[in-house]
Write an enzyme that holds these catalytic residues in place. Structure first.
Site, PDB file in Angstrom:
ATOM      1  N   HIS A 176       0.833  -1.226   0.000  1.00 42.96           N
ATOM      2  CA  HIS A 176       0.000   0.000   0.000  1.00 42.96           C
ATOM      3  C   HIS A 176       0.858   1.262   0.000  1.00 42.96           C
ATOM      4  CE1 HIS A 176      -3.310  -2.726   1.302  1.00 42.96           C
ATOM      5  NE2 HIS A 176      -2.346  -3.252   2.038  1.00 42.96           N
ATOM      6  N   SER A 297      15.336  21.568 -15.646  1.00 41.28           N
ATOM      7  CA  SER A 297      14.138  22.363 -15.905  1.00 41.28           C
ATOM      8  C   SER A 297      14.568  23.708 -16.454  1.00 41.28           C
ATOM      9  CB  SER A 297      13.354  22.548 -14.608  1.00 41.28           C
ATOM     10  OG  SER A 297      12.596  23.736 -14.665  1.00 41.28           O
ATOM     11  N   LYS A 303      16.510  21.501 -10.554  1.00 41.82           N
ATOM     12  CA  LYS A 303      15.804  20.250 -10.894  1.00 41.82           C
ATOM     13  C   LYS A 303      16.684  19.226 -11.611  1.00 41.82           C
ATOM     14  CE  LYS A 303      11.868  19.291 -10.506  1.00 41.82           C
ATOM     15  NZ  LYS A 303      10.654  19.856 -11.084  1.00 41.82           N
ATOM     16  N   GLU A 310      10.069   8.403 -16.970  1.00 41.28           N
ATOM     17  CA  GLU A 310       8.689   8.851 -17.198  1.00 41.28           C
ATOM     18  C   GLU A 310       8.207   8.437 -18.595  1.00 41.28           C
ATOM     19  OE1 GLU A 310       8.003  13.047 -15.505  1.00 41.28           O
ATOM     20  OE2 GLU A 310      10.161  12.789 -15.473  1.00 41.28           O
TER      21      GLU A 310
END
Ligand code: ARG
Length: 482
Positions: A176, A297, A303, A310
């Site tokens: 979970h 970024s 970043k 992704e």
């Protein structure tokens, strides 16, 4: 009000541009196809990728026609020489691809006629593009399966290597997405090695069923010529000829099974990519990727984004869509061939390319990633992750039934939570207020190191297991010591 356009008799509407009649099948046609007809019909841009398989299939067919005395030996020799020349032309990039010849099969045939003259026309004796394309496509998918098998094995090799390095590195195991029990990082990585092993198994199962030759099925009914289907099947590395001519030209199960295996593999890679994305995020910090596998970024200078992971996560969607897409194309088709089936190749080629790219990206990521042992251990020790070890201690040392031990442990967790400390820091007096028979020995089972070391059951996470499991994975999945 309606206006009527007048047009000259025998001519198509002025808005419809037509092109020259098709040389291969245009015999009964008075006018060539409309330009738009040609555009929707042509598959050359996609199926040029079948050129090597098409030539191999034609060479096998030609040799068989000669052997069975269906075409003259000299014509067969000229055809074989012409096809070899065409292969070189394509590989060297000076083959004259022409959209008016529709697809790769007719382009090669037309070029053969240019090179060797009318005897080129004998090659298509006892053959249809229907059995031809089914043969080419099976050969292509078979090659793709073999390529993907090697690429998947390379990812397994990278994972096994990291697993060996991190056989004893402690990380939290989640259910979970809540801290459950400590596990070892190596154990976690080896879980993916198993998943990828099943992916390879699925592709190989599909390969086994795929490996029957449609060649010789003709358009749909077989042929009146005395062909030898076993001979062409053998020459092309098939196990046997497909038994039924209608099935042979209309079956695309091999493409669907390929896409199903690719969709499942893509789903696995996506789950792994999702974990990488979590692990490199600031709240986790379990893993660090180098500059080579991250992007910045344009606005936030600090970043480091895991874009490759992704994209792998997203591309699984394409793979699943490919399977659905082809299933929907096939589901309403009566036997045997219908042009709908031409759409199969773009789907399968794209899925094969996509999966290959995802495998390569994940292999790069796995080799690149550096584990932050301190961060992993910190989280592994949080959330009362050794509560199960405590309950097991009560079962083992106080002979409590597990359900009761679970209850007692729950009370101890509540007490620790109230005092704002870990189980390992709960004073013995506090423990004994809940269960008076608890002794100081309990503290030994409360460390994460002790917890993972104790999980030596078959398939468990203990470092000694992981070292052995990695060695066994090498043997099972990378037999040549890759
Ligand atoms: N380009 C076609 C395909 O990929 C070849 C088969 C054409 N057969 C036919 N009967 N028109 O499906």
């Amino acid at each position: 009000m309606t206006t009527r356009k007048t047009r000259a008799p025998g001519k198509s509407p002025s808005s419809t541009k037509t092109v020259a009649a098709n040389a291969a099948w245009g015999g009964r046609f008075a006018v060539g196809p409309a330009e738009i007809m040609q555009r929707i019909n042509a598959s050359l841009d996609v199926d040029k990728r079948l050129y090597a398989q098409d030539i191999a299939g034609s060479l096998a067919h030609c040799a068989m026609l000669v052997k069975r005395r269906i075409i003259p030996r000299q014509d067969g020799a000229a055809i074989a020489r012409g096809l070899a020349k065409i292969r070189l032309e394509i590989e060297r990039g000076h083959f004259p691809f022409r959209i008016e010849h529709e697809d790769i099969h007719l382009n090669i045939e037309a070029r053969l006629a240019e090179l060797i003259g009318p005897s080129a026309g004998r090659l298509h004796t006892a053959r249809s593009r229907n059995d031809q394309v089914a043969t080419d496509f099976r050969l292509w998918v078979r090659d793709a399966i073999d390529r993907l098998d090697r690429e998947t094995a390379a990812l397994q090799a990278a994972l096994i290597q990291q697993a060996e390095r991190h056989a004893a590195t402690i990380m939290p195991g989640f259910t979970h997405l809540q801290v459950g029990q400590p596990v070892t990082f190596g154990h976690h990585l080896l879980a993916y090695v198993e998943m990828l092993g099943r992916d390879r198994g699925r592709f190989n199962d599909a390969r086994g069923r795929l490996n029957e030759s449609p060649l010789g099925a003709g358009a749909l009914a077989g042929t009146s010529f005395p062909i030898d289907r076993a001979m062409t099947a053998k020459a092309l590395g098939f196990d046997r000829p497909a038994a039924n001519s209608l099935d042979a030209v209309s079956d695309r199960d091999f493409a669907l099974e390929f896409l199903a295996a690719a969709a499942i593999a893509g789903m696995h890679l996506s789950r792994f990519a999702e974990e990488i994305i979590l692990w490199v995020s600031e709240p986790f910090r379990f893993v660090r990727l180098s500059d080579a596998y991250t992007t910045g970024s344009s606005m936030m200078p600090q970043k480091r984004n895991p874009d490759a992971a992704e994209l792998v996560r997203a591309k699984a969607g394409k793979l699943i869509g490919a399977l659905t897409g082809l299933l929907v194309v096939m589901k309403g088709l009566p036997l045997a061939y219908a042009k709908d089936m031409q759409e199969d190749k773009a789907t399968v080629f794209d899925a094969a390319d996509t999966l290959s790219l995802c495998l390569a990206a994940m292999t790069g990521i796995v080799k690149d990633m550096k584990a932050d042992k301190t961060a992993m251990r910190r989280v592994a020790a949080s959330g009362f992750s050794t509560a199960t070890d405590l309950a097991d201690f009560l079962v083992r040392h106080l002979q409590l039934p597990f359900r009761q031990a679970h209850h007692v442990t729950g009370a101890l967790v509540a007490r620790a939570e109230a005092l704002g400390c870990d189980l390992a820091d709960l004073p013995l007096g506090e423990m004994q207020r809940v269960e008076k028979r608890i002794t100081r020995a309990i503290y030994k089972v409360l460390t994460v190191e002790q917890s993972v070391a104790s999980r030596k059951s078959l398939g468990g996470t203990a470092p000694t297991n992981v070292t052995r499991a990695a060695a066994s994975a090498r043997q099972r999945f990378l037999p040549k010591g890759r």
